[in-house]
Design a protein around this motif. Structure first.
Motif, short mmCIF file in Angstrom:
data_model
loop_
_atom_site.label_atom_id
_atom_site.label_comp_id
_atom_site.label_asym_id
_atom_site.label_seq_id
_atom_site.Cartn_x
_atom_site.Cartn_y
_atom_site.Cartn_z
N ASP A 298 0.71 -1.36 -0.01
CA ASP A 298 -0.02 -0.02 0.06
C ASP A 298 1.00 1.30 0.02
O ASP A 298 0.59 2.43 -0.34
CB ASP A 298 -1.17 0.11 1.09
CG ASP A 298 -1.94 -0.99 1.32
OD1 ASP A 298 -2.15 -1.72 0.16
OD2 ASP A 298 -2.37 -1.37 2.42
N ARG A 299 2.12 1.22 0.96
CA ARG A 299 2.79 2.32 0.69
C ARG A 299 4.28 2.06 0.96
O ARG A 299 4.61 0.82 1.44
CB ARG A 299 2.69 3.09 1.93
CG ARG A 299 3.37 4.10 2.28
CD ARG A 299 2.91 4.93 3.59
NE ARG A 299 3.74 5.91 4.09
CZ ARG A 299 3.33 7.55 3.63
NH1 ARG A 299 2.01 7.47 2.89
NH2 ARG A 299 4.14 8.61 3.95
N VAL A 300 5.08 2.53 0.15
CA VAL A 300 6.54 2.24 0.03
C VAL A 300 7.36 3.52 0.15
O VAL A 300 7.13 4.42 -0.66
CB VAL A 300 7.15 1.50 -1.50
CG1 VAL A 300 8.66 1.35 -1.54
CG2 VAL A 300 6.24 0.19 -1.53
N THR A 301 8.01 3.57 1.22
CA THR A 301 8.92 4.77 1.29
C THR A 301 10.50 4.40 1.31
O THR A 301 11.15 3.48 1.89
CB THR A 301 8.84 5.28 2.64
OG1 THR A 301 7.52 5.59 2.82
CG2 THR A 301 9.56 6.47 2.90
N ILE A 302 11.20 5.18 0.32
CA ILE A 302 12.60 4.94 -0.10
C ILE A 302 13.42 5.89 0.34
O ILE A 302 13.12 6.90 -0.15
CB ILE A 302 12.80 4.53 -1.66
CG1 ILE A 302 11.73 3.53 -2.08
CG2 ILE A 302 14.30 4.20 -2.04
CD1 ILE A 302 11.55 3.36 -3.64
N GLN A 303 14.39 5.69 1.03
CA GLN A 303 15.38 6.77 1.28
C GLN A 303 16.42 6.90 0.29
O GLN A 303 17.38 6.12 -0.06
CB GLN A 303 16.14 6.53 2.58
CG GLN A 303 17.05 7.35 3.26
CD GLN A 303 17.87 6.93 4.47
OE1 GLN A 303 17.43 6.21 5.11
NE2 GLN A 303 19.15 7.55 4.81
N THR A 304 16.24 8.23 -0.11
CA THR A 304 17.22 8.41 -1.71
C THR A 304 18.10 9.21 -1.48
O THR A 304 19.06 9.68 -2.20
CB THR A 304 16.19 8.80 -2.81
OG1 THR A 304 15.51 10.11 -2.20
CG2 THR A 304 15.04 7.92 -3.05
N GLY A 305 18.14 9.86 0.10
CA GLY A 305 19.38 10.68 0.26
C GLY A 305 19.61 11.08 1.80
O GLY A 305 18.31 10.49 2.45
N PRO A 306 20.40 11.68 2.33
CA PRO A 306 20.42 12.01 3.79
C PRO A 306 19.34 12.54 4.43
O PRO A 306 18.80 12.30 5.55
CB PRO A 306 21.58 12.75 3.74
CG PRO A 306 22.39 12.32 2.80
CD PRO A 306 21.60 12.15 1.49
N ALA A 307 18.34 13.21 3.58
CA ALA A 307 17.42 13.93 4.04
C ALA A 307 16.13 13.91 2.98
O ALA A 307 15.31 14.87 3.07
CB ALA A 307 17.62 15.47 4.39
N THR A 308 16.18 12.96 1.91
CA THR A 308 15.19 13.11 1.04
C THR A 308 14.55 11.56 1.13
O THR A 308 15.40 10.42 1.26
CB THR A 308 15.68 13.16 -0.46
OG1 THR A 308 16.87 12.35 -0.70
CG2 THR A 308 16.09 14.79 -0.39
N THR A 309 13.25 11.39 0.80
CA THR A 309 12.56 10.14 0.44
C THR A 309 11.63 10.23 -0.50
O THR A 309 11.09 11.19 -0.66
CB THR A 309 11.80 9.46 1.75
OG1 THR A 309 10.73 10.99 1.94
CG2 THR A 309 12.83 9.48 2.91
N ALA A 310 11.32 9.11 -1.19
CA ALA A 310 10.43 8.86 -2.29
C ALA A 310 9.32 7.76 -1.69
O ALA A 310 9.59 6.98 -1.30
CB ALA A 310 10.91 8.38 -3.50
N THR A 311 8.14 8.40 -1.84
CA THR A 311 7.05 7.70 -1.16
C THR A 311 6.15 7.22 -2.41
O THR A 311 5.80 8.02 -2.93
CB THR A 311 6.30 8.35 -0.20
OG1 THR A 311 7.27 8.49 1.09
CG2 THR A 311 5.24 7.67 0.62
N PHE A 312 5.71 5.88 -2.47
CA PHE A 312 4.65 5.41 -3.29
C PHE A 312 3.39 4.88 -2.63
O PHE A 312 3.44 4.27 -1.62
CB PHE A 312 5.40 4.42 -4.30
CG PHE A 312 6.53 4.76 -5.02
CD1 PHE A 312 6.15 5.19 -6.53
CD2 PHE A 312 7.82 4.80 -4.65
CE1 PHE A 312 7.17 5.60 -7.23
CE2 PHE A 312 8.70 5.34 -5.37
CZ PHE A 312 8.66 5.69 -6.87
N GLN A 313 2.24 5.75 -2.80
CA GLN A 313 1.09 5.34 -2.07
C GLN A 313 0.04 4.74 -3.34
O GLN A 313 0.02 5.43 -4.27
CB GLN A 313 0.38 6.45 -1.53
CG GLN A 313 1.31 7.08 -0.42
CD GLN A 313 0.70 8.28 0.11
OE1 GLN A 313 1.20 8.70 1.22
NE2 GLN A 313 -0.08 9.05 -0.36
#
Length: 742
Positions: free
Chosen positions: A687-702
């Motif tokens: 349902d939800r995927v959160t990927i840490q793409t950098g020290p202070a960034t995330t990409a979230t797929f809902q």
């Protein structure tokens, strides 16, 4: 009954600690390190796999992500090719092995050694001292493994760092117990030294080459130092069952050392072990740097912290717990290789040399690149999660190219191998470059890549595995003709598959040539990238072998394994044109016929997920505007080809490539062309995927509830492509809302 993959009681302390940090989830209980240690139970492995291809050949490895040495329970004593150190079905435990097994492979271990407690009368042959154990007594996680040895009623435990480990053995009665240390040489080589003054056993096990240069010394050894917390008695060495009162032995078959302890009910014996690929002294230095205490529980907790941080790079949410177990187990399996090869002080064995030691200027040095496999998805995964690590990988490949004279094709055992086909260090480096990962000498990288693509090594070097196989005929004809049997390669022939993969390699190099303004190279490489068309037989509608005259192979069969195809059939391999899918669609007669061809491979049950060159096939429906069909096929693969038990991988995991496919598909996107800075979008499994793409960034797929396939996508509230995810947008982060259709 399955082993428990829950954490031991001492690790539960970490759960409470993690609960106080909302940003970190305790994900270790989702990892089953035993997945892949039994014969595959998945659908396509039963149909297409044979022999060792029905085995994932993973091990329940304890260690660190991408560490130097993994620690595994040993149920097989050999370093023989295609025999993993551990199999779930085996009943006898013969020690904890410090292993350099290539996870999920059909290769061989090297430079390994094994430690085993033997109580009562000293026995020195594995058949005499090995113990049965119950799967119910086992606790397995990435940072800890424990079991009870029935024969001695001893609890054996191990935890580890990147290069070192600690073991402890808990005893239940008063008796004499021995600790045996064996180098696992199948060649009657290696040594063991016992030093009572320092409570230490040390030694080494020389590594030998595989594939090209088979059986030749690899030019380095696996070195080890075993240090005991307390003094031992009665040091002995042995060869087979012959026991000697001596403090050293070397270069004989089945050797080892043994030392005695008088143990008591409730007593615990602790051991610290250091490893290195350069020297015994370096193994001591690594041990002093990584484990300078005797607190086993603290070591487990530290390892647990590292693994939880690594696993938390991707957080998935959804109601199906089994899917989470498969996902995080797959993610764990993607972190086994490439292998750390340098000591804490930056020393490492020079590539393709004889016991020469080099010093790193920066970063770490890695080896064991299963390159035919991992450039497709496993390495691209870490271009997202760990760009600094990828820089180390590229620099390591460049060092190999400089030290050996040629960029290696499939560098393992710190040597050239000429294993498998293709020239896939090139697309990996191009992929990193195209995604902005460039902390290395780019011009030197291009020089080495270009040399592989345009030049043939001198005869002596070529026989040692340097340079592309069959490059001369490939350049002459625009394909590898059937007359070229491709000598001096572990896989001979396979001419059509080589042509397809070289065309992709050339396309990859053309992208760097364009970026670096190498205009003449770019034009020639783009032309060569079309060479895949030269092995597409228009009379039958799929790839076929071709002679130098241009004549086609006379007995084509799309669904039978062919000598000109690598580990598969023409139908399976014919879709391998990741760099020019629109061109492939046109070649196959347009969108409708392409769809029929895609349908046929699934309807005929000829799709084989265990064969890497076909793993992009289900995503190709996206290129003809059929997201529902794409989603249907991917959902079937996710359900049928992966499970959460010992048989849950569909054949050789190949250094994590099969596992990386699951990670990508479950997240909702896949690098169909791993060189391009983009991905094909699918509906995430969660349902939800959160990927840490950098020290202070995330990409979230809902994903909206009840969705079955992607209908539309919004990024940060604005309309976004429903078919393609750009790498830059992924790394920059944001919220991707997937409006899906039923």
């Amino acid at each position: 009954m399955k082993e428990r993959t829950v954490l031991p009681s001492l690790m539960l302390l970490l759960v409470c600690h993690l609960a106080t940090h909302a940003q970190t989830k305790n994900l270790l209980p989702y990892v089953n390190t035993l997945t892949g240690t039994a014969n595959s139970t998945t659908v396509t492995a039963q149909k297409h796999g044979a022999g060792t291809e029905q085995l994932a050949n993973t091990i329940p490895a304890v260690g660190m992500p991408f560490g130097m040495t993994q620690w595994t329970p040993q149920t097989r004593i050999t370093e023989q090719k295609c025999v993993a150190p551990y199999y779930y079905k085996d009943t006898l435990f013969s020690g904890f092995r410090g292993s350099h097994w290539l996870s999920g492979s059909c290769t061989q271990d090297y430079g390994s050694f094994t430690i085993m407690p033997v109580c009562g009368t000293l026995k020195t042959t594995p058949n005499d001292y090995a113990s049965t154990y119950s799967h119910q007594s086992v606790i397995a996680s990435p940072s800890y493994y424990a079991l009870t040895l029935d024969k001695y009623n001893v609890k054996a435990e191990v935890s580890a760092t990147a290069r070192c480990s600690m073991m402890q053995f808990s005893f239940t009665r008063d008796e004499d117990c021995y600790i045996i240390v064996r180098p696992n040489s199948d060649r009657g080589k290696g040594a063991v030294y016992i030093d009572p003054a320092n409570n230490e056993i040390s030694g080494y096990n020389p590594a030998y080459r595989i594939y090209q240069g088979q059986g030749q010394p690899a030019g380095f050894s696996g070195y080890f130092v075993v240090r005991f917390e307390e003094s031992f008695q009665d040091p002995k060495v042995f060869r087979e069952s012959g026991i000697l009162s001596a403090d050293s032995i070397k270069d004989q078959a089945n050797i080892g050392g043994a030392v005695k302890f008088k143990v008591h009910k409730g007593s615990i014996l602790k051991i610290r072990i250091g490893t290195s690929f350069t020297s015994i002294a370096a193994a001591r230095e690594n041990l002093s740097a990584e484990i300078n205490h005797w607190d086993f529980n603290a070591l487990v907790k530290a390892g647990n912290d590292v693994w939880n941080k690594a696993l938390n790079k991707i957080v998935v949410e959804g109601p199906v717990e089994k899917n989470k177990r498969i996902f995080y187990t797959a993610l764990y399996h993607t972190m086994q290789h490439p292998r750390l090869f340098n000591d804490v002080k930056g020393t490492y064995p020079a590539f393709s040399q004889s016991y020469q030691v080099k010093q790193l200027a920066t970063g770490n040095y890695y080896d064991d690149f299963s390159m035919w496999d991992i450039y497709r998805a496993q390495l691209p995964l870490y271009e997202i999660l760990e760009p600094a690590l990828v820089n180390d990988f590229v620099r390591s490949l460049l060092l190999k190219g400089q030290q050996g004279g040629w960029l290696p094709i499939f560098p393992c055992w710190n040597n050239y191998t000429a294993a498998m086909i293709g020239d896939h260090a090139i697309p990996f480096i191009a992929s990193a470059y195209n995604k902005g990962i460039r902390d290395y000498d780019v011009e030197e990288a291009y020089r080495l890549m270009r040399q592989n693509a345009f030049d043939t090594a001198a005869a002596a070097d070529y026989k040692q595995g340097k340079g592309r196989r069959a490059l001369t005929s490939y350049l002459q004809y625009g394909y590898v003709p059937l007359e070229d049997n491709v000598p001096f390669a572990f896989h001979s022939k396979e001419q059509v598959s080589r042509t397809l993969e070289y065309a992709f390699d050339d396309a990859a190099l053309s992208t760097m040539a364009a970026a670096l303004h190498k205009k003449a190279d770019e034009q020639l490489l783009r032309k060569r990238a079309k060479n895949y068309t030269h092995v597409f037989d228009p009379h039958i509608g799929y790839v076929n072998g071709r002679y130098a005259s241009g004549k086609w192979y006379e007995h084509p069969d799309a669904d039978k394994k062919a000598f000109f195809i690598t580990e598969g059939t023409p139908r399976q391999y014919g879709f391998y044109v990741p760099h020019d899918i629109p061109g492939l669609i046109t070649l196959m007669g347009g969108r409708q016929k392409f769809e029929q061809a895609l349908d046929s491979i699934f309807e005929k049950k000829e799709y084989w997920h265990g064969n890497e060159p076909g793993q992009q096939i289900p995503f190709l429906y996206s290129y003809i505007g059929k997201p529902a069909l794409m989603q249907r096929r991917i959902d079937e693969i996710l359900a049928d080809e992966y499970d959460d038990g010992p048989g849950g991988l569909c054949g050789n995991d190949d250094a994590g490539q099969i596992s990386a496919w699951y990670v990508f598909a479950a997240m909702g996107f896949y690098p169909v062309n791993p060189v391009a800075p983009e991905y094909t979008l699918v509906k995430p499994l969660f349902d939800r995927v959160t990927i840490q793409t950098g020290p202070a960034t995330t990409a979230t797929f809902q994903v909206r509830a009840g969705a079955t396939f992607i209908g539309s996508v919004k990024r940060n509230g604005k309309k976004y492509s429903a078919a393609t995810l750009l790498h830059k947008d992924l790394i920059d982060g944001g919220i991707f809302e997937i409006e899906a259709l039923k």
